[in-house]
Design a protein around this motif. Structure first.
Motif, mmCIF file in Angstrom:
data_model
loop_
_atom_site.group_PDB
_atom_site.id
_atom_site.type_symbol
_atom_site.label_atom_id
_atom_site.label_comp_id
_atom_site.label_asym_id
_atom_site.label_seq_id
_atom_site.Cartn_x
_atom_site.Cartn_y
_atom_site.Cartn_z
ATOM 1 N N MET A 89 47.307 16.318 64.009
ATOM 2 C CA MET A 89 47.713 16.375 62.601
ATOM 3 C C MET A 89 49.027 15.632 62.428
ATOM 4 N N ASN A 90 49.057 14.629 61.594
ATOM 5 C CA ASN A 90 50.273 13.856 61.385
ATOM 6 C C ASN A 90 51.299 14.658 60.591
ATOM 7 N N LYS A 91 52.551 14.625 61.047
ATOM 8 C CA LYS A 91 53.632 15.322 60.379
ATOM 9 C C LYS A 91 54.425 14.349 59.516
ATOM 10 N N LEU A 92 54.821 14.810 58.356
ATOM 11 C CA LEU A 92 55.631 13.987 57.473
ATOM 12 C C LEU A 92 57.087 14.007 57.906
ATOM 13 N N PHE A 93 57.744 12.836 57.851
ATOM 14 C CA PHE A 93 59.182 12.838 57.994
ATOM 15 C C PHE A 93 59.774 13.155 56.626
ATOM 16 N N PRO A 94 61.089 13.450 56.536
ATOM 17 C CA PRO A 94 61.657 13.860 55.257
ATOM 18 C C PRO A 94 61.282 12.900 54.134
ATOM 19 N N LEU A 95 60.985 13.458 52.983
ATOM 20 C CA LEU A 95 60.509 12.639 51.874
ATOM 21 C C LEU A 95 61.544 11.628 51.408
ATOM 22 N N ALA A 96 62.813 11.975 51.516
ATOM 23 C CA ALA A 96 63.838 11.005 51.147
ATOM 24 C C ALA A 96 63.738 9.769 52.027
ATOM 25 N N GLY A 97 63.432 9.999 53.309
ATOM 26 C CA GLY A 97 63.260 8.879 54.220
ATOM 27 C C GLY A 97 62.048 8.055 53.874
ATOM 28 N N ALA A 98 60.977 8.722 53.454
ATOM 29 C CA ALA A 98 59.769 8.006 53.061
ATOM 30 C C ALA A 98 60.031 7.133 51.854
ATOM 31 N N LEU A 99 60.773 7.660 50.900
ATOM 32 C CA LEU A 99 61.079 6.894 49.698
ATOM 33 C C LEU A 99 61.936 5.685 50.030
ATOM 34 N N ALA A 100 62.943 5.886 50.886
ATOM 35 C CA ALA A 100 63.814 4.769 51.259
ATOM 36 C C ALA A 100 63.028 3.694 51.996
ATOM 37 N N GLU A 124 43.045 16.918 48.312
ATOM 38 C CA GLU A 124 43.315 16.471 49.676
ATOM 39 C C GLU A 124 44.540 15.577 49.695
ATOM 40 N N TYR A 125 45.448 15.833 50.614
ATOM 41 C CA TYR A 125 46.573 14.950 50.895
ATOM 42 C C TYR A 125 46.273 14.243 52.213
ATOM 43 N N ALA A 126 46.196 12.914 52.179
ATOM 44 C CA ALA A 126 45.819 12.173 53.382
ATOM 45 C C ALA A 126 46.491 10.808 53.389
ATOM 46 N N SER A 127 46.602 10.259 54.588
ATOM 47 C CA SER A 127 47.143 8.912 54.763
ATOM 48 C C SER A 127 46.085 8.015 55.377
ATOM 49 N N ALA A 128 46.022 6.785 54.905
ATOM 50 C CA ALA A 128 45.055 5.824 55.437
ATOM 51 C C ALA A 128 45.339 5.467 56.883
ATOM 52 N N THR A 129 46.546 5.791 57.378
ATOM 53 C CA THR A 129 46.893 5.473 58.761
ATOM 54 C C THR A 129 46.862 6.700 59.673
ATOM 55 N N CYS A 130 46.412 7.823 59.150
ATOM 56 C CA CYS A 130 46.377 9.079 59.911
ATOM 57 C C CYS A 130 45.033 9.241 60.618
ATOM 58 N N GLU A 158 56.296 17.364 47.379
ATOM 59 C CA GLU A 158 57.342 18.384 47.275
ATOM 60 C C GLU A 158 56.822 19.612 46.535
ATOM 61 N N ALA A 159 56.084 19.395 45.453
ATOM 62 C CA ALA A 159 55.581 20.518 44.654
ATOM 63 C C ALA A 159 54.609 21.375 45.455
ATOM 64 N N ASP A 160 53.777 20.739 46.286
ATOM 65 C CA ASP A 160 52.771 21.471 47.062
ATOM 66 C C ASP A 160 53.213 21.767 48.488
ATOM 67 N N GLU A 161 54.474 21.436 48.801
ATOM 68 C CA GLU A 161 55.056 21.711 50.128
ATOM 69 C C GLU A 161 54.182 21.139 51.247
ATOM 70 N N ILE A 162 53.838 19.866 51.106
ATOM 71 C CA ILE A 162 53.012 19.183 52.097
ATOM 72 C C ILE A 162 53.897 18.658 53.218
ATOM 73 N N ASN A 163 53.593 19.029 54.461
ATOM 74 C CA ASN A 163 54.389 18.548 55.600
ATOM 75 C C ASN A 163 53.528 17.971 56.712
ATOM 76 N N SER A 164 52.219 17.857 56.483
ATOM 77 C CA SER A 164 51.347 17.242 57.472
ATOM 78 C C SER A 164 50.064 16.785 56.797
ATOM 79 N N THR A 165 49.315 15.938 57.484
ATOM 80 C CA THR A 165 48.042 15.465 56.944
ATOM 81 C C THR A 165 46.955 15.572 57.999
ATOM 82 N N PRO A 166 45.689 15.807 57.555
ATOM 83 C CA PRO A 166 45.352 16.099 56.166
ATOM 84 C C PRO A 166 45.695 17.543 55.816
ATOM 85 N N SER A 167 46.099 17.764 54.581
ATOM 86 C CA SER A 167 46.326 19.095 54.049
ATOM 87 C C SER A 167 45.524 19.234 52.762
ATOM 88 N N PHE A 168 45.174 20.466 52.436
ATOM 89 C CA PHE A 168 44.330 20.708 51.271
ATOM 90 C C PHE A 168 44.913 21.829 50.420
#
Length: 233
Positions: free
Chosen positions: A1-12, A63-69, A198-208
């Motif tokens: 399961m892929n883990k998200l790095f901090p969202l601020a980092g993703a945005l940057a 579903e929250y998913a990444s095309a590279t996950c 952030e609203a759904d507190e997603i920290n990994s993919t895939p999450s539902f």
């Protein structure tokens, strides 16, 4: 399961360095910097929520998913087809797909999938329907061929692999280049991703998110049991 790095980092990452897209005509790289990207407000209204199934269904699956996950690719190969056949196409659930971006390549994939999608409230209904079908079709191809298109020695190689996928869906090389250089869309997609995650507190993919409750990745039998329990109530 892929883990998200901090969202601020993703945005940057996305706003500061992600749009380095080799153009087909000259081979040069197109880029925009974080300072330029952050000027003014981001118009997120251009990002359409991608849904399938009955919007009035009693159960909504997000579903929250990444095309590279890789785990997301496995879900879309082994679980999603049964989910679509038995729950989405039958109108039992509404299915919402939301993109997550770990890197520039996931963002490129999302932008490619939306290539040619009309914007605004005045969009032609038939044209929008065609664009939505192409979106889910392209996402399916990118999951099925994930190892192949990510198997390149450079970002330019991955860019060319994605361009080839786009062309198989009837997009021209010029259309693909234009879509992947659309800074406005890139900013909007990342902003929407950040707000939703952030609203759904997603920290990994895939999450539902199923009727407001968060679930981790699960096999089809467990997924079906969860849905049936909600549909029977």
């Amino acid at each position: 399961m892929n883990k998200l790095f901090p969202l601020a980092g993703a945005l940057a990452l996305a706003l500061g360095a992600v749009l380095f897209w080799p153009t087909s005509n000259s081979g040069s790289l197109t880029a925009f910097g974080a300072a330029e990207a952050q000027e003014g407000e981001v118009d997120t209204s251009i990002v359409k929520e991608m849904t399938q199934g009955d919007p009035d269904a009693p159960v909504t699956v997000i579903e929250y998913a990444s095309a590279t996950c890789p785990h997301c690719a496995n879900f879309h190969k082994n679980v999603y087809p049964q989910l679509k056949e038995n729950y989405i196409d039958t109108g039992k659930i509404e299915f919402v797909y939301r993109e997550v971006y770990f890197d520039r390549f996931g963002l490129w994939a999302g932008m490619l999938a939306r290539c040619g999608m009309p914007r605004g409230d005045d969009a032609d209904e038939a044209e929008m329907e065609t664009a939505e079908k192409r979106y889910f079709g392209l996402m399916s191809i990118m999951f099925d061929q994930q190892k192949q298109w990510l198997d390149a020695e450079s970002p330019a190689g991955i860019a060319e692999n994605l361009s080839k996928i786009g062309r198989t869906a009837g997009l021209s090389a010029e259309q693909v280049d234009a879509c992947l250089q659309d800074a406005e869309m890139a900013q909007a997609l990342v902003q929407v991703f950040q707000e939703n995650a952030e609203a759904d507190e997603i920290n990994s993919t895939p999450s539902f998110i199923i009727n407001g409750e968060k679930y981790s990745n699960m096999p089809y039998d467990e997924f079906a049991e969860t849905l049936d329990g909600m549909l029977d109530n």
